[in-house]
Design a protein around this motif. Sequence first.
Motif, short mmCIF file in Angstrom:
data_model
loop_
_atom_site.label_atom_id
_atom_site.label_comp_id
_atom_site.label_asym_id
_atom_site.label_seq_id
_atom_site.Cartn_x
_atom_site.Cartn_y
_atom_site.Cartn_z
N ALA A 34 -11.46 6.44 42.94
CA ALA A 34 -10.74 7.12 41.86
C ALA A 34 -11.15 6.57 40.50
O ALA A 34 -11.64 5.45 40.39
CB ALA A 34 -9.23 6.94 42.06
N PRO A 35 -10.94 7.35 39.44
CA PRO A 35 -11.20 6.85 38.08
C PRO A 35 -10.40 5.56 37.80
O PRO A 35 -9.23 5.47 38.16
CB PRO A 35 -10.73 8.00 37.19
CG PRO A 35 -10.84 9.22 38.04
CD PRO A 35 -10.49 8.76 39.43
N GLU A 36 -11.08 4.58 37.22
CA GLU A 36 -10.50 3.29 36.82
C GLU A 36 -10.12 2.42 38.01
O GLU A 36 -9.50 1.38 37.84
CB GLU A 36 -9.31 3.48 35.88
CG GLU A 36 -9.66 4.22 34.60
CD GLU A 36 -8.52 4.25 33.59
OE1 GLU A 36 -7.55 3.47 33.74
OE2 GLU A 36 -8.60 5.04 32.63
N GLU A 37 -10.50 2.83 39.21
CA GLU A 37 -10.21 2.01 40.39
C GLU A 37 -11.26 0.91 40.53
O GLU A 37 -12.44 1.11 40.25
CB GLU A 37 -10.21 2.88 41.64
CG GLU A 37 -9.73 2.14 42.89
CD GLU A 37 -9.66 3.04 44.11
OE1 GLU A 37 -8.94 2.68 45.06
OE2 GLU A 37 -10.33 4.10 44.14
N ILE A 38 -10.80 -0.27 40.95
CA ILE A 38 -11.70 -1.39 41.20
C ILE A 38 -11.73 -1.65 42.70
O ILE A 38 -10.70 -1.91 43.32
CB ILE A 38 -11.24 -2.66 40.45
CG1 ILE A 38 -11.24 -2.41 38.95
CG2 ILE A 38 -12.15 -3.84 40.80
CD1 ILE A 38 -10.66 -3.55 38.13
N ILE A 39 -12.92 -1.53 43.28
CA ILE A 39 -13.12 -1.68 44.72
C ILE A 39 -13.85 -3.00 44.98
O ILE A 39 -14.81 -3.34 44.29
CB ILE A 39 -13.99 -0.53 45.26
CG1 ILE A 39 -13.25 0.81 45.14
CG2 ILE A 39 -14.40 -0.79 46.71
CD1 ILE A 39 -12.08 0.96 46.06
#
Length: 351
Positions: A34-39
Amino acid sequence: MDRPLPADPMLQITGAFRRFSDEFALGPIELAIAPEEIICLVGHSGCGKSSLLRLVAGLDRPERGSILLNGVELAGPHTFVEPEERKIGFVFQDYALFPHLTVEDNILFGLRRLPRPEALKRVAGMLDLTGLSALGKRYPHMLSGGEQQRVALARALAPKPAVLLMDEPFSNLDRDLRDRIRQDTIDLLRKTGTTAIIVTHDPEEALSSGDRVVLMNSGLIVQAGTGRDLHDRPVDRYAAEFFCSFNKVPATYRNGSLETAFGSFPCRLDIADGSPAVAFIRPQAITPSHAKDAIAGRIVRRSFRGEIEQIELEIEGADTALVMRTTQANFADGDRIRVAIDPARVLAFAV
């Protein structure tokens, strides 16, 4: 349990596959971010983490499947967008700074398409944002490891990438510095609203960073979810053992429970009654107890580990020893104690 895939992902990988040899292939990979998600992408060395980053960055090409950024295909059966056209930033493990360029010029390097006044303004902003304003005229060899990491991060963020890829960005730092720089990096990614994939082989780092953890093994995604999902509800033995050490106790599955030498533990397994199984018991799930039905044992070995002490117990009437971890430090070798096992923290797997 795993989170559902984002409805409108920033990055979508669908069926991506790449064979590297007769012994190893990556994929097929299914992953949406997702947008702005950090994985945090985690797994043992050689599991395919960096190979997946290379596909996303355009440094390698999938043989099958597709990669989309904001709905635009970057790689597919008839499409391949070159790395410099992808709006994807990359921070390499060794930072890959240009030794002959100053900090300012390293950051400026990725802004060559901007008018120079705008590029210089962007560089000044990144120096300020990363706390490097006083170091702009220095060269990489004049910087500490943590400062070099921040320069690499600033250089990658300066072009405002849609997605930032970071390959083991903290592995070259000492432990204390690594923890601080990692948190500073996460804070900066949050502040800038950057979508990011951080590769690591460190379980603790993966669990403590980002929004979701993606665990890989042998070129495939084993499980994806929050850090707590993977730690508390692993889908298989590999996922369980990657994030925690366990006492592995032989068991028999019967009537919805694991029957072991240390008692019966309720569980659900899709196997027939009477089938062999194994109970994974966390050392932290074993605690000293004064209950009459507690398990009797004798301390045969202790290992002081700072905040906790690890204790190995020889259990009366059992062939299997138990290892527990406790904050109580008033034990000695040879002490006889009684312990209890928290059934809610016992995992069950078929053999």
